[in-house]
Design a protein around this motif. Sequence first.
Motif, PDB file in Angstrom:
ATOM      1  N   ASN A   1     -16.983   5.314  -0.155  1.00  0.00           N
ATOM      2  CA  ASN A   1     -16.292   5.961   0.961  1.00  0.00           C
ATOM      3  C   ASN A   1     -14.782   5.854   0.758  1.00  0.00           C
ATOM      4  N   PHE A   2     -14.222   6.850   0.068  1.00  0.00           N
ATOM      5  CA  PHE A   2     -12.791   6.867  -0.189  1.00  0.00           C
ATOM      6  C   PHE A   2     -12.051   7.436   1.022  1.00  0.00           C
ATOM      7  N   LYS A   3     -10.839   6.951   1.210  1.00  0.00           N
ATOM      8  CA  LYS A   3      -9.981   7.513   2.244  1.00  0.00           C
ATOM      9  C   LYS A   3      -9.607   8.935   1.865  1.00  0.00           C
ATOM     10  N   GLU A   4      -9.355   9.737   2.898  1.00  0.00           N
ATOM     11  CA  GLU A   4      -9.012  11.125   2.632  1.00  0.00           C
ATOM     12  C   GLU A   4      -7.698  11.239   1.863  1.00  0.00           C
ATOM     13  N   THR A   5      -6.854  10.245   1.946  1.00  0.00           N
ATOM     14  CA  THR A   5      -5.598  10.258   1.202  1.00  0.00           C
ATOM     15  C   THR A   5      -5.786   9.907  -0.266  1.00  0.00           C
ATOM     16  N   GLN A   6      -6.996   9.477  -0.643  1.00  0.00           N
ATOM     17  CA  GLN A   6      -7.271   9.112  -2.029  1.00  0.00           C
ATOM     18  C   GLN A   6      -8.033  10.193  -2.782  1.00  0.00           C
TER      19      GLN A   6
ATOM     20  N   TYR B   1       1.719 -10.977 -18.897  1.00  0.00           N
ATOM     21  CA  TYR B   1       0.366 -10.876 -19.439  1.00  0.00           C
ATOM     22  C   TYR B   1      -0.657 -10.494 -18.360  1.00  0.00           C
ATOM     23  N   PHE B   2      -0.476 -11.071 -17.181  1.00  0.00           N
ATOM     24  CA  PHE B   2      -1.430 -10.810 -16.115  1.00  0.00           C
ATOM     25  C   PHE B   2      -1.007  -9.658 -15.209  1.00  0.00           C
ATOM     26  N   ALA B   3       0.278  -9.436 -15.043  1.00  0.00           N
ATOM     27  CA  ALA B   3       0.739  -8.449 -14.069  1.00  0.00           C
ATOM     28  C   ALA B   3       0.757  -7.039 -14.633  1.00  0.00           C
ATOM     29  N   VAL B   4       1.139  -6.878 -15.901  1.00  0.00           N
ATOM     30  CA  VAL B   4       1.268  -5.519 -16.462  1.00  0.00           C
ATOM     31  C   VAL B   4      -0.069  -4.770 -16.463  1.00  0.00           C
ATOM     32  N   PRO B   5      -1.184  -5.357 -16.939  1.00  0.00           N
ATOM     33  CA  PRO B   5      -2.459  -4.626 -16.863  1.00  0.00           C
ATOM     34  C   PRO B   5      -2.861  -4.292 -15.427  1.00  0.00           C
ATOM     35  N   THR B   6      -2.570  -5.230 -14.515  1.00  0.00           N
ATOM     36  CA  THR B   6      -2.919  -4.955 -13.122  1.00  0.00           C
ATOM     37  C   THR B   6      -2.115  -3.781 -12.578  1.00  0.00           C
ATOM     38  N   ILE B   7      -0.832  -3.757 -12.879  1.00  0.00           N
ATOM     39  CA  ILE B   7       0.013  -2.650 -12.418  1.00  0.00           C
ATOM     40  C   ILE B   7      -0.418  -1.346 -13.072  1.00  0.00           C
ATOM     41  N   ARG B   8      -0.696  -1.401 -14.381  1.00  0.00           N
ATOM     42  CA  ARG B   8      -1.141  -0.201 -15.077  1.00  0.00           C
ATOM     43  C   ARG B   8      -2.467   0.294 -14.509  1.00  0.00           C
ATOM     44  N   LEU B   9      -3.375  -0.635 -14.213  1.00  0.00           N
ATOM     45  CA  LEU B   9      -4.664  -0.252 -13.631  1.00  0.00           C
ATOM     46  C   LEU B   9      -4.480   0.367 -12.250  1.00  0.00           C
ATOM     47  N   ALA B  10      -3.565  -0.167 -11.476  1.00  0.00           N
ATOM     48  CA  ALA B  10      -3.328   0.370 -10.139  1.00  0.00           C
ATOM     49  C   ALA B  10      -2.718   1.764 -10.193  1.00  0.00           C
ATOM     50  N   LEU B  11      -1.887   2.030 -11.196  1.00  0.00           N
ATOM     51  CA  LEU B  11      -1.255   3.339 -11.313  1.00  0.00           C
ATOM     52  C   LEU B  11      -2.196   4.400 -11.858  1.00  0.00           C
ATOM     53  N   ASN B  12      -3.203   4.019 -12.626  1.00  0.00           N
ATOM     54  CA  ASN B  12      -4.100   4.977 -13.278  1.00  0.00           C
ATOM     55  C   ASN B  12      -5.454   5.101 -12.607  1.00  0.00           C
ATOM     56  N   THR B  13      -5.725   4.348 -11.570  1.00  0.00           N
ATOM     57  CA  THR B  13      -7.033   4.380 -10.927  1.00  0.00           C
ATOM     58  C   THR B  13      -6.895   4.495  -9.425  1.00  0.00           C
ATOM     59  N   VAL B  14      -8.008   4.901  -8.810  1.00  0.00           N
ATOM     60  CA  VAL B  14      -8.154   4.919  -7.350  1.00  0.00           C
ATOM     61  C   VAL B  14      -9.387   4.091  -7.037  1.00  0.00           C
ATOM     62  N   SER B  15      -9.265   3.169  -6.126  1.00  0.00           N
ATOM     63  CA  SER B  15     -10.383   2.270  -5.838  1.00  0.00           C
ATOM     64  C   SER B  15     -10.547   2.082  -4.343  1.00  0.00           C
ATOM     65  N   THR B  16     -11.701   1.560  -3.976  1.00  0.00           N
ATOM     66  CA  THR B  16     -12.006   1.217  -2.589  1.00  0.00           C
ATOM     67  C   THR B  16     -13.027   0.095  -2.599  1.00  0.00           C
ATOM     68  N   ASP B  17     -13.011  -0.686  -1.538  1.00  0.00           N
ATOM     69  CA  ASP B  17     -14.021  -1.731  -1.408  1.00  0.00           C
ATOM     70  C   ASP B  17     -15.116  -1.334  -0.425  1.00  0.00           C
ATOM     71  N   ASP B  18     -15.046  -0.090   0.070  1.00  0.00           N
ATOM     72  CA  ASP B  18     -16.074   0.430   0.989  1.00  0.00           C
ATOM     73  C   ASP B  18     -17.068   1.259   0.179  1.00  0.00           C
ATOM     74  N   ALA B  19     -17.879   0.593  -0.610  1.00  0.00           N
ATOM     75  CA  ALA B  19     -18.860   1.262  -1.461  1.00  0.00           C
ATOM     76  C   ALA B  19     -20.102   0.394  -1.556  1.00  0.00           C
ATOM     77  N   TYR B  20     -21.251   1.079  -1.624  1.00  0.00           N
ATOM     78  CA  TYR B  20     -22.524   0.369  -1.600  1.00  0.00           C
ATOM     79  C   TYR B  20     -23.512   1.078  -2.524  1.00  0.00           C
ATOM     80  N   VAL B  21     -24.465   0.310  -3.021  1.00  0.00           N
ATOM     81  CA  VAL B  21     -25.520   0.844  -3.880  1.00  0.00           C
ATOM     82  C   VAL B  21     -26.572   1.529  -3.015  1.00  0.00           C
ATOM     83  N   ASN B  22     -27.050   2.672  -3.479  1.00  0.00           N
ATOM     84  CA  ASN B  22     -28.091   3.414  -2.763  1.00  0.00           C
ATOM     85  C   ASN B  22     -29.084   3.952  -3.784  1.00  0.00           C
TER      86      ASN B  22
END
Length: 543
Positions: free
Chosen positions: A403-408, A78-99
Motif C-alpha cells: 500500500n504505497f502512498k499516492e505521492t509515491q 561506509y554505512f551512510a552512502v549506500p543508505t543514501i543511494r538506496l533512498a534516492l533510487n528506490t521507493v519503499s513502504t512498510d505497509d505491505a503484507y503477503v497474500n
Amino acid sequence: MASDQTFPVKNPPQDGATSAVAVGSSPLPTETHPAGQGTNATGPGSSATPAAGHPATGKSNGMLRAGIVVVVLAIIAYFAVPTIRLALNTVSTDDAYVNSHVTFVAPRVSGQVTKVLVDDNNRVRKGDLVVQLDREPYEVMLNIRQAAVDSASADLLAARDQVRAIAAQARSNRFKLQRAIEDVNNKIALLRANVATWESKKATLARAQADLDRNKPLVGKGVISRQDFDRFEESFRVAEADVKQSLEQIYQVRVALGLLPTPAEGSDLTQVPPDLDQTFSSVRQAVGDLMQSVAPLSVLPSSYDATPKQLVEDFYKRDPDGNIDRIYSELIKGAPLIKQAEAKLAQANRDLDQAKLNLRYCDVFAEIDGVVTRRNVNPGNNVQAGQGLMAIRSLTEVWIDANFKETQLANLRIGQRVELEVDMYGRHRKFEGRITGFTMGTGSTLALLPAQNATGNFIKVVQRLPVRIEPTHYTPDSDPLFVGLSVVPRVFIREPATGPDAGKVLQPNLFTTPLPASTRDVANGGGATHGTPTKEAAKETAP
C-alpha cells in the motif's frame, strides 16, 4: 661492593606529557645514574631539559586526533552512502503484507462424511484425497440408472422392429395401389369388350330381324311351315334379348367405373376420361392407405391432390439413382419412433453419467497445491453440496499487496524490480520480485463503508493504493512466505522495467477477440454504431 641503584627521572613530565604517553602506549625512558654521580636536573651536565620534550608530544597528539576523525568519517561514509543511494533510487513502504489465493473445499453432492484424511497445516497437492462421503446411496442410484439404460436400449430395438414393419406395410400398400390401378384398367378393357359384344349382338339381331321379315310373308303362302317361322321368330327375340343384355352389361361396367350409364347423345360407350386410372375412387382410397402407412416414416406428399403417378415419382426422387433399398434405409433411420427411442436412450445414458459423476463426487480432492486451513468437518457429519469443509492456501501463487502512498506512485510501473525484506527472516534473507499491477481504487474506496467526503468538514488524508508485487525465483520449500507477514518492499525506480507489460500502468485487455457488432451494441446500451469504437474502447487503445 658495588650495587645498581635506580634514581628517579629528572624533571618528571607534566600532566599533558603523561597523557600523551598513556595514549601512545610508548612510555618515556627513564634516566639512571651510576653511583657517585649527581642527580641535579638543572646542572650544567644534564643531557635533557624540560623545554625539549613538549613540541614532540603536541605534534603526536594532533596526528592522533586527525586519524580518529578520518576513521570515523570513513565508517560513516561506509554505512551512510549506500543508505543514501538506496533512498534516492528506490521507493519503499512498510505497509505491505503477503497474500495468496485461497480455495474453499466443498463437496459437489450431499451425504455423510466417512473419512477426513487431512488436518489443519497439512500440506497437500492438487488431486490429493481430503474427504470421503458415504458411497452406498449413490451406488444404488447408479444401478437404477443402469437398469433404465438397459430398458431404453430394448425399447430402441422394439422401435426399430416396429418401423421396419411399418415400412413393409407401406411397401404392401404400394402394391395395393398398383393393383387398384390395374383393376381400373381391367374394367376399362371389360367395358370395351362388352361394347364389342354388344355390337356383335346387334348384328345378330339385325340378321334375325331380316330373316323374320323375309319369312313372314311366306307363312301365309304356305311356302314354309308355321314351325319354321316360329324358329325365325325365336331367333329374333333371342337376339333382341342378347342385345339388351349386352347393353346392360355395358351400363354395369360404366357405373362400376364411376361413369354415367348412358353417355351423352352421340358419345361412344367406350369413351372414358384419360386419367381415370389415377382418379378412380378405389385408386384414391389406395393412395390414402399408402399415405397413412408412410406417415410414421415422415414421408409427406408434395400435394394431397397429387396423382399416384406423381406420388411414386416423388418417392423415387429421394435417391439420386432411385434405389428403393437406400430410400427405405434412410427412412427407417430417420423415423420419429426410432428418434424418440434414441432420445430416451440418450437421456438414460446422461442420467447414468450423472449417477457416475455423483458417485465420483463422493471423493473430495484438493484442487490446488497448498496448505490446509480452517478445517471444520469431522467423520459422521452430514454435509450439503457446496458447504465449505476447509480452505487450502496456495504456496506457489503468492504475492505482496504493498500500500504505497499516492505521492509515491508517480514513478512506479509494471515490471520494475522490487527487493522484499520480510520481517520474519530479517535482513539476512531478501526476496526479489516485480510489480505486476495496480488496484483500480484506493483502500478507502474499496472499503465496506467508503468515506463520504462530500459532507461535513473535510480533512485531507494521504491515500494509499494497493500495488501487487509478485516474487520471482520463489521457492516455498526453502523459504515459505506465510499469508499476512509484514514486508518492506523497495522498488528500484531508476532501473528499466522488464518482463510482460513492462513500463505500463494498466495491464492490456485479457480477451483480444472483438465481440460481434450486435453484441457490442447491446453491451453498450445501443449507443455504439457498427465500426465506431466506444469511448471506453478508445481509452483502452490509447497509448
